[in-house]
Design a protein around this motif. Sequence first.
Motif, mmCIF file in Angstrom:
data_model
loop_
_atom_site.group_PDB
_atom_site.id
_atom_site.type_symbol
_atom_site.label_atom_id
_atom_site.label_comp_id
_atom_site.label_asym_id
_atom_site.label_seq_id
_atom_site.Cartn_x
_atom_site.Cartn_y
_atom_site.Cartn_z
ATOM 1 N N ALA A 70 0.815 -1.216 0.000
ATOM 2 C CA ALA A 70 0.000 0.000 0.000
ATOM 3 C C ALA A 70 0.848 1.264 0.000
ATOM 4 O O ALA A 70 0.372 2.339 -0.393
ATOM 5 C CB ALA A 70 -0.933 0.008 1.205
ATOM 6 N N THR A 73 -3.223 -7.566 6.225
ATOM 7 C CA THR A 73 -3.430 -6.340 5.451
ATOM 8 C C THR A 73 -2.105 -5.655 5.130
ATOM 9 O O THR A 73 -1.871 -5.223 3.991
ATOM 10 C CB THR A 73 -4.364 -5.385 6.211
ATOM 11 N N LYS A 123 -4.508 -6.507 1.399
ATOM 12 C CA LYS A 123 -5.936 -6.809 1.424
ATOM 13 C C LYS A 123 -6.666 -5.791 2.296
ATOM 14 O O LYS A 123 -6.166 -5.407 3.350
ATOM 15 C CB LYS A 123 -6.165 -8.214 1.986
ATOM 16 N N PRO A 124 -7.841 -5.354 1.915
ATOM 17 C CA PRO A 124 -8.594 -4.424 2.756
ATOM 18 C C PRO A 124 -8.842 -4.997 4.147
ATOM 19 O O PRO A 124 -9.164 -6.178 4.294
ATOM 20 C CB PRO A 124 -9.906 -4.234 1.988
ATOM 21 N N GLY A 180 -7.859 -2.968 -2.361
ATOM 22 C CA GLY A 180 -6.559 -2.394 -2.047
ATOM 23 C C GLY A 180 -5.626 -2.425 -3.242
ATOM 24 O O GLY A 180 -6.062 -2.494 -4.394
ATOM 25 N N THR A 221 -12.703 0.745 2.576
ATOM 26 C CA THR A 221 -12.068 0.368 1.313
ATOM 27 C C THR A 221 -12.502 -1.023 0.886
ATOM 28 O O THR A 221 -12.464 -1.964 1.674
ATOM 29 C CB THR A 221 -10.530 0.422 1.443
ATOM 30 N N PRO A 264 -5.905 0.269 2.286
ATOM 31 C CA PRO A 264 -6.458 -0.971 2.837
ATOM 32 C C PRO A 264 -6.702 -0.933 4.342
ATOM 33 O O PRO A 264 -7.418 -1.791 4.858
ATOM 34 C CB PRO A 264 -5.402 -2.017 2.463
#
Length: 497
Positions: free
Chosen positions: A43, A106, A111-112, A341, A338, A333
Motif C-alpha cells: 500500500a 493487510t 488486502k482491505p 486495495g 475500502t 487498505p
Amino acid sequence: MTEKTLADWQQAAADIRIDGRAFINGRRVDAASGQTRTTYNPATGQALAEVANCAPADADEAVRIARETFEQGTWAGMPAAERKMVLVRWAELIEQHADELALLETLDVGKPIADTVNVDVPSSVRTIRWTGEAIDKVYDQISPTRDNCMGLITRLPLGVVAAIVPWNFPLSTTAWKLAPALATGNSVILKPASNTPLTALRIADLATQAGLPDGVLHVLPGPGGSLGEHIATHMGIDGLTFTGSTPVGKQLMVYSGQSNLKRVFLELGGKSPNIVFPDADIDKAASAAALAVYYNGGQTCTAGTRLIVHESIHDTFIEKVIEAASGWAPGNPLDPATAMGPMVDKGQCDTVAEYVAIGRDEGAKLVAGGGTVMEDTGGHYHEPTIFAGVNNQMRIAQEEIFGPVLAVIPFSTESEAVAIANDSIYGLAGAVWSQNINTAHRVAEQVRVGTMGINNYFGGDITVPFGGFKESGNGRDKSMHAFDDYTELKTTWLEFD
C-alpha cells in the motif's frame, strides 16, 4: 474483534512489532545463514519487515526433525480425539488474536482490513476448528469378503508433508493446507510465499501454544526458486501440496518424478466463466459480476474474469457492471470503507498494465478503467477495468491476468455459452445466472469446473471440496475430501483357520 476506525488501524500498524524469524522445532530461529529478506507494504511501498531468508540447509534440518517426530509417533500416534482438541484450541487462539492477524495480513498483502477482519481470519478459524472436530469421525472400513477372511482398509498419514502456499490468500490458504495435514497425523514443512509470510509464522506460534508438539510444524520463509525446488525434490518429503500458478505446478510434478514420486496435489490457475442469461436477476448478477473480478483486486484464482453475457442484454448489462465497478475504487487498505486495495507488488501491477495494453492491441473496447492510480502513495494500485467486444480467442480471455480486468464476451445460444466457457485450459470455477431452474442446472452440469455457482459467485464453505479440472490442478482442499490428499490407504488381509 472490535470495530475500529482508519485512525485506530493506523495506530495499530505503527505499534505492531513483527517477528520475521523462521519457525523450526517449536520455536523462532534465524535462518542458518543469518540472511534476511526485506518485505514491503504494497500500500505504501515502504519496508515492512526483515524476514528470515531460509535456504536448503534450513529445509534439511526441518525435514530431519519432522521425520524423527513422525517416526516417534509424538503426533501421528496421538489418538485422533486428542489431536482434535489441539486443533480446536489452536482455532480458539487464532480467534483471540484476530485483530493482530488481520492487521498483519493487510500490511503484508494489501488486502482491505474489512476483508481480513470479516473473511480471512474467520474463515481460517472455521477451517481449523471444523477440520479438527471432523477428524475423530473418520472411520476405517472392512471389506465384504468370504466368511474365513477379513479385509481391513485403514487410512494412514503420508508422513512428512510439504505445503507451499501463495501470496494472495496467505492465511486462509495456509489453514486449508495445515488443518487436514495435521489432523491426519502428518509432520508439515510449510513454505509461505517469500513476500507474504507473516501470518503463517504467527499462527505457528499459536499452534505451539495450543499444544502442538515441537517438531511437527516448521515454517520456512524463503525464495520459491532455490528453496521451493529443494523442498520439491527432497527425498525425505512424502507429499507436497501447492497452491499457485499452473506453470509452477507443472514443474513441481516434474520434480516429483525426478525425486521420490512424492504425492503432489495442486490448486492452480483459472480463467473462470460467469454466464448471464436474459432471465437472470440482472441487478444481482451485475453486482456479483463486479465482486467476482474485483474482490481481492482480482488476485484470486477463482476470479470471474470472463463475463459471458447473452447478446440481448449485453449492452444494458455492461452499463450495470460499470456502475457496480465504481464501488470498487482502490483505497487505503487500512480504511474499513475500502473495498479494493493495491496489487501485491509493482511487478504484479505492471503485469496488469501490460494486459490492458494487450487488450487494446487485440481490438477489445476499453469501457471502464484501464490505468494505475494513487501513485503518490508509493503503493501499487490499479483501477477496476472492463473490456467489451472481446472474443474468447483473445489473450485477455485465455490467459490468467491476476488483476482487476474483466473481459465481456457475448453469446447467442445456450450451447454457445457452454462452448465458450469450456474453451479454456483451466477449469477451476464459474457461475451461471438464470431464473429458469432447467437452464441453470443444465448449464452448470456441462461447464467443466470444480466449483460452479448457480445465481451466486464465490459460493461454498469448509463443508464442500475446492479444486479444479484440467490445468487448474488436482486433489481437493476443504471438506472431508481433503483428508484423501494427506493419507495413504492400506489393506490388511486376514484369513482364519
